[in-house]
Motif scaffolding. Structure first.
Motif, PDB file in Angstrom:
ATOM      1  N   ASN A 181      -4.804   3.835  -2.092  1.00  0.00           N
ATOM      2  CA  ASN A 181      -4.468   2.468  -1.693  1.00  0.00           C
ATOM      3  C   ASN A 181      -5.547   1.478  -2.129  1.00  0.00           C
ATOM      4  O   ASN A 181      -5.232   0.371  -2.586  1.00  0.00           O
ATOM      5  CB  ASN A 181      -4.272   2.390  -0.177  1.00  0.00           C
ATOM      6  CG  ASN A 181      -2.907   2.890   0.262  1.00  0.00           C
ATOM      7  OD1 ASN A 181      -1.939   2.803  -0.481  1.00  0.00           O
ATOM      8  ND2 ASN A 181      -2.836   3.437   1.462  1.00  0.00           N
ATOM      9  N   ASP A 218      -9.610   0.502   1.815  1.00  0.00           N
ATOM     10  CA  ASP A 218      -8.572   0.910   2.750  1.00  0.00           C
ATOM     11  C   ASP A 218      -9.242   1.828   3.756  1.00  0.00           C
ATOM     12  O   ASP A 218     -10.096   2.641   3.391  1.00  0.00           O
ATOM     13  CB  ASP A 218      -7.426   1.624   2.034  1.00  0.00           C
ATOM     14  CG  ASP A 218      -6.199   1.771   2.928  1.00  0.00           C
ATOM     15  OD1 ASP A 218      -5.909   0.829   3.687  1.00  0.00           O
ATOM     16  OD2 ASP A 218      -5.535   2.816   2.868  1.00  0.00           O
ATOM     17  N   GLU A 275       0.845  -1.190   0.000  1.00  0.00           N
ATOM     18  CA  GLU A 275       0.000   0.000   0.000  1.00  0.00           C
ATOM     19  C   GLU A 275       0.882   1.242   0.000  1.00  0.00           C
ATOM     20  O   GLU A 275       1.217   1.792   1.039  1.00  0.00           O
ATOM     21  CB  GLU A 275      -0.936  -0.039   1.216  1.00  0.00           C
ATOM     22  CG  GLU A 275      -1.861  -1.245   1.195  1.00  0.00           C
ATOM     23  CD  GLU A 275      -2.749  -1.334   2.427  1.00  0.00           C
ATOM     24  OE1 GLU A 275      -2.844  -0.348   3.176  1.00  0.00           O
ATOM     25  OE2 GLU A 275      -3.341  -2.409   2.632  1.00  0.00           O
TER      26      GLU A 275
END
Length: 208
Positions: A60, A80, A52
């Motif tokens: 991400n 995320d 990430e």
């Protein structure tokens, strides 16, 4: 997107190896009248986890969704999320899961955050959970939706449910922390639930 394209990818893969998250998304899609074959990333064991490297939740989520869609050839969903504290300028944010230095150490992360906020009174302990949910198709098409759960941070943990920072965030309008809510109560207001319910509409539009 043509009807033939809609029918060519009946499977949808979620970028997680957590069976609970797959079940959660399946329930949200079913409620929205969508029932694709939903699988987790463990259905493709040769695909490595994605680093990430984005600087926002949306970046991400999109990174994970696009990587999985390209690797599997089927539409992919990823998310995320994290805790954003007002007085810390939005931190821990994307670093929520590794705030204390080691990824996934919930207790260490929570203890460090509480120590950092020890002298901050209740009037300035506002925070919110944030989640970005992304859908990516193999052809590069993408959609992102976001959800937030606003609240105040307690001075000490309370409750045994949930995970992460749930024991210290008290949602606005409630007297309990997220860790004291039932799973049904939490899902109804959670940042992840809000983001995925919004994404369900995008999934229906693109995949039918």
């Amino acid at each position: 997107m043509s009807s033939s394209a809609r029918l060519s990818h009946p499977r949808l893969v979620l970028a997680t190896r957590n069976a609970h998250k797959v079940t959660e998304l399946q329930a949200i899609l079913t409620d929205a009248g969508i029932e694709p074959e939903l699988v987790g990333a463990d259905a493709y064991p040769d695909i490595p986890d994605v680093k990430e490297t984005g600087v926002t939740f949306a970046e991400n989520a999109l990174l994970k969704a696009h990587t999985l869609a390209q690797a599997t050839g089927v539409p992919a969903v990823a998310d995320d999320s994290g805790l954003c504290v007002d007085v810390l300028g939005g931190a821990p944010g994307i670093f929520s899961a590794r705030w204390a230095g080691r990824h996934g150490d919930d207790k260490a992360n929570l203890d460090l955050l509480l120590a950092q906020l020890a002298d901050i009174d209740a009037a300035h302990r506002g925070a919110h959970f944030a989640c970005a949910a992304a859908l990516a198709l193999p052809d590069g098409t993408e959609r992102v939706t976001e959800g937030r759960l606003r609240g105040t941070l307690r001075h000490a943990p309370s409750g045994t449910g949930g995970f992460g920072y749930d024991p210290i965030l008290q949602p606005d309008g409630d007297t309990r922390t997220c860790a004291e809510l039932s799973p049904e109560e939490k899902n109804a207001i959670s940042h992840r639930g809000l983001a995925f319910r919004a994404l369900a509409a995008e999934i229906r539009e693109l995949l039918g």
